[in-house]
Structure formats: structure tokens, C-alpha cells
Scaffold this motif. Structure first.
Motif, short mmCIF file in Angstrom:
data_model
loop_
_atom_site.label_atom_id
_atom_site.label_comp_id
_atom_site.label_asym_id
_atom_site.label_seq_id
_atom_site.Cartn_x
_atom_site.Cartn_y
_atom_site.Cartn_z
N VAL A 15 146.27 -38.03 25.96
CA VAL A 15 146.02 -36.90 25.05
C VAL A 15 145.59 -37.43 23.68
O VAL A 15 146.38 -38.06 22.97
N PRO A 16 144.36 -37.19 23.26
CA PRO A 16 143.94 -37.61 21.92
C PRO A 16 144.67 -36.82 20.84
O PRO A 16 145.12 -35.70 21.07
N ALA A 17 144.75 -37.42 19.67
CA ALA A 17 145.32 -36.76 18.49
C ALA A 17 144.28 -36.74 17.38
O ALA A 17 143.38 -37.58 17.36
N PRO A 18 144.38 -35.81 16.45
CA PRO A 18 143.42 -35.78 15.34
C PRO A 18 143.51 -37.05 14.51
O PRO A 18 144.52 -37.76 14.54
N LEU A 19 142.47 -37.32 13.75
CA LEU A 19 142.36 -38.57 13.01
C LEU A 19 142.97 -38.50 11.62
O LEU A 19 142.77 -39.41 10.81
N ALA A 115 146.87 -41.36 16.23
CA ALA A 115 145.55 -40.81 15.90
C ALA A 115 144.55 -41.28 16.94
O ALA A 115 144.61 -42.42 17.40
N GLY A 116 143.63 -40.41 17.32
CA GLY A 116 142.60 -40.80 18.27
C GLY A 116 143.11 -40.90 19.69
O GLY A 116 144.10 -40.29 20.07
N MET A 117 142.41 -41.70 20.49
CA MET A 117 142.72 -41.84 21.91
C MET A 117 143.76 -42.93 22.13
O MET A 117 143.59 -44.06 21.68
#
Length: 258
Positions: A15-19, A115-117
Motif C-alpha cells: 500500500v503506497p503512502a503519500p509523500l 512515504a511512497g511505495m
């Protein structure tokens, strides 16, 4: 004669997260994350993460757009060990299989980084390896990835590139590593990508300007996906002529090439 069917196993979702982790500004989640990714994340009962507190904060942001299928307090959230954060888990020395017991029991799980992948420039590869070894399905979800965004914005070779992580912190070692990467980039055409913590960004930029040849192209992408974010790519000689550089107090990706 009866046969006992094996219970269905859960899946591991990446699950990616915002940067915007650690930044004063937060981009609206619906602007930077695909809706399908948020919907899947909202229904997952079990998580593996770097930090439980920041993961709960991320899930709370998701819940404001898509209600969680389980109460936040009822979610199973496991943290990767501290040594994995400090040394990484790409070498294969950490056995992550015990973290995946819930998936063996039939529950879907999410792997998330700050953050991110996850597993790209962040811990998590050991969990992915373990999932494959256990016969679990691994499903990466769509979301922001700073390295690919920065590479696309750099104007440098996107057909042949390498991410080299962090450069040495000591000035002599850092300068030597910069010259090594520049030589490789100029000789092979392979774009070199690296990152640094925000409070060391300015020192790294100065070292790059002092160490690189004047016609080497240097590209920076700072605060990607945020309203204050920017990207700039130019030869080192142009960077030196422009004495006023934009602030580097946000997560930044550096690229060098030709």
C-alpha cells in the motif's frame, strides 16, 4: 471418504503512502492517491509498517474519505524491528515470516512505509520475500513513488537508471562517491538517483556543485505532489550561475547524468 479443504490464505497488499510524511503541509489525500487504493486499504484488518503511530495517522486520513471496515483500535498493526529501519532488510538476513501469520490464517494484510511505495527506498523487501516463500499472493497497489516522479521530471535517461540510496555523510567520502557516480553516468549514460534527509539537502547540493563537472546535468525534485513542490534540471554550470536556489527543506530526490 471426505477431504479437508485448506483454508484460503490472505493476500499481502503493498500500500503506497503519500509523500508528505514529516512535512508541515499535507496534500489532500484524494488528490494524490487513487480511489481504488484507498478502498482496499480501508478494508484491511492487519498491517505491517515502520511505525504504528504514523500508520494509524495515515489510516485516520483514509477513514475521512472511505470508512474503515474495522475500528482503528481493533486493527492488528505490527512494526518492523528497529534494526531493519537502520540497516535495511534487502540483504536477506531478516526472517519476516512470523509477521505474516494472519495471512496464513486467511486474513488480508497491508504492508506500508512512511512515504511512497514500501520496499522501494524503504524497508519491506523482507516481508515481500517471506510472502512469496509462504505461497501468499503479493499485490502492489497504485500510488505515488518519488523516484519515478523525479526521474520523469529530470530530462535524464529513463531507459537506464540506478537508485543508489544515501551518499556518505563525511565531506571527503561524499565528494569521492559523487565523482564515482558521475563517472559511471557519463561513461554508460545511466542516470544516478539518490536521496538525503531534508536537513542535509543543502550540504549535499553544495558538495554536488563543487564536485561535478560543469557540463554534467543535475536534476532536483523537492516536495513532490505538494503545492510547494518543484523540479529543476540543468547543467552544473547553470546551477552555479543561479546563486538563488529554491528551498530544500522538503524530501528531495537528486539525479545526475548527461
Amino acid at each position: 471418504m471426505t477431504s479437508t479443504a485448506k483454508p484460503a490464505r490472505g493476500k499481502l497488499y503493498l500500500v503506497p503512502a503519500p509523500l508528505d510524511f514529516g512535512c508541515n503541509e499535507q496534500a489532500p489525500l484524494q488528490d494524490v492517491m487513487p480511489w481504488a487504493t484507498l478502498q482496499i486499504a480501508a478494508r484491511l484488518p492487519c498491517w505491517i509498517c515502520e511505525n504504528a503511530k504514523s500508520t494509524r495517522a495515515y489510516l485516520k486520513r483514509i477513514s475521512e474519505l472511505e470508512p474503515l471496515s474495522h475500528a482503528l483500535q481493533a486493527l492488528q498493526i505490527q512494526e518492523l524491528p528497529r534494526e531493519v529501519h537502520k540497516k535495511g532488510d534487502h540483504s536477506g538476513n531478516f526472517d519476516a515470516r512470523p509477521l505474516l501469520l494472519a495471512a496464513l490464517d486467511g486474513r488480508d494484510m497491508g504492508l506500508v512505509s512512511e512515504a511512497g511505495m514500501p520496499a522501494i527506498a524503504d524497508p519491506g523487501s523482507s516481508v515481500v520475500r517471506a510472502a512469496h516463500d509462504l505461497g501468499l499472493q503479493v499485490l502492489p497497489l497504485t500510488g505515488p513513488m518519488s523516484l519515478m516522479l523525479a526521474l520523469a521530471a529530470s530530462g535524464l535517461n529513463g531507459q537506464n537508471f540506478a537508485f543508489v540510496g544515501y551518499l556518505p555523510q563525511d565531506p571527503p567520502g561524499r565528494a569521492q562517491r559523487i565523482r564515482e557516480l558521475e563517472s559511471l553516468a557519463l561513461k554508460t549514460g545511466q542516470t544516478q538517483l539518490f536521496i538525503e534527509t531534508p536537513y542535509r539537502n543543502a550540504a549535499l547540493l553544495q558538495s554536488l556543485l563543487q564536485s561535478l563537472q560543469h557540463n554534467t546535468r543535475l536534476a532536483l525534485s523537492c516536495g513532490l505532489t505538494m503545492s510547494s513542490g518543484w523540479s529543476h534540471s540543468a547543467q552544473v554550470s547553470s546551477w552555479k550561475r543561479d546563486k538563488q536556489h529554491a528551498p530544500l527543506d522538503l524530501p528531495t530526490v537528486f539525479c545526475i547524468g548527461r
